[in-house]
Design a protein around this motif. Structure first.
Motif, PDB file in Angstrom:
ATOM      1  N   PHE A   1     -10.268  26.260  -2.918  1.00 55.88           N
ATOM      2  CA  PHE A   1     -11.162  25.097  -2.820  1.00 55.88           C
ATOM      3  C   PHE A   1     -11.666  24.706  -4.212  1.00 55.88           C
ATOM      4  N   SER A   2     -12.153  25.692  -4.978  1.00 50.69           N
ATOM      5  CA  SER A   2     -12.695  25.396  -6.316  1.00 50.69           C
ATOM      6  C   SER A   2     -11.591  25.023  -7.294  1.00 50.69           C
ATOM      7  N   VAL A   3     -10.454  25.714  -7.226  1.00 59.99           N
ATOM      8  CA  VAL A   3      -9.347  25.406  -8.145  1.00 59.99           C
ATOM      9  C   VAL A   3      -8.833  23.988  -7.878  1.00 59.99           C
ATOM     10  N   PHE A   4      -8.665  23.637  -6.608  1.00 63.31           N
ATOM     11  CA  PHE A   4      -8.174  22.290  -6.273  1.00 63.31           C
ATOM     12  C   PHE A   4      -9.161  21.215  -6.739  1.00 63.31           C
ATOM     13  N   GLU A   5     -10.459  21.497  -6.588  1.00 66.61           N
ATOM     14  CA  GLU A   5     -11.460  20.510  -7.020  1.00 66.61           C
ATOM     15  C   GLU A   5     -11.396  20.312  -8.539  1.00 66.61           C
ATOM     16  N   MET A   6     -11.182  21.418  -9.273  1.00 68.05           N
ATOM     17  CA  MET A   6     -11.085  21.301 -10.728  1.00 68.05           C
ATOM     18  C   MET A   6      -9.822  20.514 -11.104  1.00 68.05           C
ATOM     19  N   LEU A   7      -8.700  20.858 -10.472  1.00 66.53           N
ATOM     20  CA  LEU A   7      -7.451  20.141 -10.767  1.00 66.53           C
ATOM     21  C   LEU A   7      -7.567  18.664 -10.383  1.00 66.53           C
ATOM     22  N   HIS A   8      -8.251  18.406  -9.267  1.00 64.66           N
ATOM     23  CA  HIS A   8      -8.432  17.030  -8.808  1.00 64.66           C
ATOM     24  C   HIS A   8      -9.244  16.235  -9.827  1.00 64.66           C
TER      25      HIS A   8
ATOM     26  N   ASP B   1      -0.506  23.902   8.158  1.00 65.51           N
ATOM     27  CA  ASP B   1      -1.130  23.372   6.927  1.00 65.51           C
ATOM     28  C   ASP B   1      -0.578  24.096   5.697  1.00 65.51           C
ATOM     29  N   GLU B   2      -0.531  25.423   5.785  1.00 66.48           N
ATOM     30  CA  GLU B   2      -0.096  26.213   4.616  1.00 66.48           C
ATOM     31  C   GLU B   2       1.395  25.974   4.334  1.00 66.48           C
ATOM     32  N   GLY B   3       2.191  25.863   5.410  1.00 63.97           N
ATOM     33  CA  GLY B   3       3.613  25.573   5.226  1.00 63.97           C
ATOM     34  C   GLY B   3       3.792  24.221   4.532  1.00 63.97           C
ATOM     35  N   ARG B   4       2.946  23.260   4.909  1.00 64.48           N
ATOM     36  CA  ARG B   4       2.998  21.937   4.274  1.00 64.48           C
ATOM     37  C   ARG B   4       2.619  22.053   2.795  1.00 64.48           C
ATOM     38  N   HIS B   5       1.589  22.848   2.495  1.00 64.23           N
ATOM     39  CA  HIS B   5       1.179  23.001   1.085  1.00 64.23           C
ATOM     40  C   HIS B   5       2.321  23.585   0.249  1.00 64.23           C
ATOM     41  N   VAL B   6       2.995  24.603   0.797  1.00 59.00           N
ATOM     42  CA  VAL B   6       4.129  25.190   0.067  1.00 59.00           C
ATOM     43  C   VAL B   6       5.159  24.091  -0.206  1.00 59.00           C
TER      44      VAL B   6
ATOM     45  N   GLY C   1      -5.570  15.794  -0.091  1.00 54.35           N
ATOM     46  CA  GLY C   1      -5.149  16.191   1.259  1.00 54.35           C
ATOM     47  C   GLY C   1      -5.264  17.691   1.476  1.00 54.35           C
ATOM     48  N   THR C   2      -4.972  18.470   0.426  1.00 56.17           N
ATOM     49  CA  THR C   2      -5.082  19.924   0.594  1.00 56.17           C
ATOM     50  C   THR C   2      -6.561  20.337   0.633  1.00 56.17           C
ATOM     51  N   ILE C   3      -7.407  19.640  -0.130  1.00 56.79           N
ATOM     52  CA  ILE C   3      -8.849  19.948  -0.101  1.00 56.79           C
ATOM     53  C   ILE C   3      -9.397  19.701   1.313  1.00 56.79           C
ATOM     54  N   ALA C   4      -8.944  18.607   1.945  1.00 58.72           N
ATOM     55  CA  ALA C   4      -9.397  18.315   3.321  1.00 58.72           C
ATOM     56  C   ALA C   4      -8.969  19.435   4.271  1.00 58.72           C
ATOM     57  N   ASP C   5      -7.750  19.952   4.082  1.00 63.68           N
ATOM     58  CA  ASP C   5      -7.297  21.084   4.913  1.00 63.68           C
ATOM     59  C   ASP C   5      -8.169  22.312   4.669  1.00 63.68           C
ATOM     60  N   GLU C   6      -8.495  22.556   3.391  1.00 65.24           N
ATOM     61  CA  GLU C   6      -9.270  23.753   3.058  1.00 65.24           C
ATOM     62  C   GLU C   6     -10.647  23.740   3.722  1.00 65.24           C
ATOM     63  N   ARG C   7     -11.199  22.553   3.929  1.00 68.04           N
ATOM     64  CA  ARG C   7     -12.517  22.478   4.594  1.00 68.04           C
ATOM     65  C   ARG C   7     -12.466  23.171   5.957  1.00 68.04           C
TER      66      ARG C   7
ATOM     67  N   THR D   1       1.541   9.027   4.152  1.00 68.79           N
ATOM     68  CA  THR D   1       1.856   9.769   2.918  1.00 68.79           C
ATOM     69  C   THR D   1       3.289  10.300   3.004  1.00 68.79           C
ATOM     70  N   VAL D   2       3.845  10.571   1.834  1.00 61.82           N
ATOM     71  CA  VAL D   2       5.161  11.202   1.745  1.00 61.82           C
ATOM     72  C   VAL D   2       4.979  12.426   0.843  1.00 61.82           C
ATOM     73  N   TYR D   3       5.231  13.597   1.399  1.00 59.15           N
ATOM     74  CA  TYR D   3       4.961  14.846   0.676  1.00 59.15           C
ATOM     75  C   TYR D   3       3.540  14.849   0.096  1.00 59.15           C
ATOM     76  N   GLY D   4       2.595  14.325   0.864  1.00 63.54           N
ATOM     77  CA  GLY D   4       1.180  14.412   0.495  1.00 63.54           C
ATOM     78  C   GLY D   4       0.658  13.313  -0.412  1.00 63.54           C
ATOM     79  N   HIS D   5       1.538  12.402  -0.885  1.00 61.14           N
ATOM     80  CA  HIS D   5       1.054  11.319  -1.765  1.00 61.14           C
ATOM     81  C   HIS D   5       1.575   9.972  -1.262  1.00 61.14           C
ATOM     82  N   GLY D   6       1.140   8.903  -1.886  1.00 59.97           N
ATOM     83  CA  GLY D   6       1.592   7.572  -1.489  1.00 59.97           C
ATOM     84  C   GLY D   6       3.099   7.436  -1.698  1.00 59.97           C
TER      85      GLY D   6
END
Lengths: 96, 289
Positions: free
Chosen positions: B155-162, B89-94, B178-184, B25-30
């Protein structure tokens, strides 16, 4: 004719064995990936060798039929779970 | 002794994340994925997505400050190791959500002013309640606030956005998965660590429950403001613009549901999760009403 008293007493059914294939789950190290799959929501029917982690909502898969009293590990969220029977269904409870 | 972390290691984190779901991935996406042209060409829709992404950056900045602060507050080495990986993980999300703002046309020099323009004020108050506990090095309250309340909400907000992005914006959907997997991992750490600690320190319950009540109040106000401000709603899809039948979230058609319906569905989902999670670890959910 066999004396009914000599017949083997019915015990729990033997556990079935399951071949686990890759499901595309990639959130744990490679060697453990076949033991998990993504949950597809409330309509997703679990198999007799599967349990849903209540913490992170990932399906845990075993090579054998699961039963109440079994302990399983959810590697994606590191929860240790024990299976209990509630209303005729197997439910995973977290062991703290 | 933190038994549930006995198998956790930075090596395992490396094999699960960078060498697992983040591989290639590049910045979390393909590497070839881009924001849809339809989005970039529609100023209203683009602004709505900028506003949504600003809230994600603000939430993740709070999570970064909280998880890094908790490293020094943690009473054992296993928790420090876990929180060190969560900090990354959080630094990556930012970083990935900031990058998305640039992809949506925000210039790097305008980053902070864009955040200031669009940030939801209630989200700032939500963060203040949590960061006050972190400043005091209160590990139990900090983990409940960060890994159960904040991460549970995320977790819930990301699932809704996803759900909203899966068909219309595969780039954003991939970033979110990828962020949802981290949140687990993060919610797992929160539940398992606090489940054990709250049994050992039951006297902490009232204070932690007060914090949860305050954070919940600001969270619900954040949702209300976000949905009332956001035209087609924070989690909407481009299907709302072109009239196609949209994806669903909690049984609602996201392209057709009103803002009130979407806000109600998200709030109900998050609160139900809070109650269940808190109940499991021996805490009683406190309603902000």
């Amino acid at each position: 004719m066999t004396d009914p008293l000599e017949k083997p007493t019915p015990g729990p059914r033997p556990r079935e064995t399951f071949e686990l294939e890759e499901t595309g789950f990639n959130e744990v190290p490679k060697r453990f990936r076949r033991f998990y799959r993504r949950w597809r929501g409330p309509g997703d029917k679990l198999g007799p060798n599967e349990a849903l982690c209540p913490v992170c909502k990932v399906v845990i898969r075993s090579t054998k039929t699961l039963r109440a009293g079994d302990r399983v590990y959810c590697m994606p969220c590191m929860s240790r779970l024990e299976l209990v029977e509630e209303d005729g269904m197997l439910v995973a409870k977290v062991i703290y | 002794m933190v038994d549930f972390l006995s198998n956790y290691s930075i090596q395992k984190w490396l094999e699960s994340c960078p060498q697992g779901y983040l591989q290639d991935t590049v910045y979390g996406h393909g590497p070839d994925q881009v924001e849809p042209q339809e989005l970039l060409a529609n100023d209203d829709y683009r602004e709505q997505q900028i506003r949504t992404t600003v809230q994600l950056i603000a939430g993740e900045r709070c999570a970064l400050a909280a998880s890094s602060g908790l490293v020094n507050a943690a009473p054992d080495q296993a928790s420090k190791t876990f929180l060190a990986t969560q900090t990354l993980d959080e630094g990556r999300h930012v970083e990935i959500f900031t990058r998305r703002l640039f992809d949506l046309g925000v210039k790097p020099d305008d980053l902070e002013s864009t955040i200031k323009t669009y940030i939801n004020p209630h989200l700032g108050k939500f963060a203040e309640v949590l960061l006050e506990k972190i400043d005091k090095k209160d590990f139990v309250a900090g983990v409940v606030g960060q890994n159960i309340v904040l991460e549970g909400m995320a977790f819930s907000v990301f699932e809704m956005l996803h759900a909203g992005a899966e068909a219309s914006n595969p780039k954003f959907a991939r970033t979110l998965s990828g962020t949802i997997a981290d949140e687990r991992r993060h919610v797992g750490f929160g539940e398992n660590r606090i489940g054990e600690l709250i049994r050992r320190y039951p006297d902490k319950k009232p204070e932690v429950q007060r914090m949860q009540r305050d954070m919940t109040k600001h969270m619900l106000a954040t949702f209300h403001e976000a949905f009332s401000h956001n035209g087609a709603g924070a989690g909407r899809t481009s299907a709302a613009q072109n009239g196609a039948s949209g994806p669903t979230y909690q049984g609602l058609n996201m392209a057709e549901a009103s803002n009130e319906e979407m806000e109600g569905a998200l709030s109900a989902t998050v609160l139900k999760e809070f109650k269940t999670r808190l109940g499991r670890i021996g805490l009683e959910y406190q309603s902000p009403a």
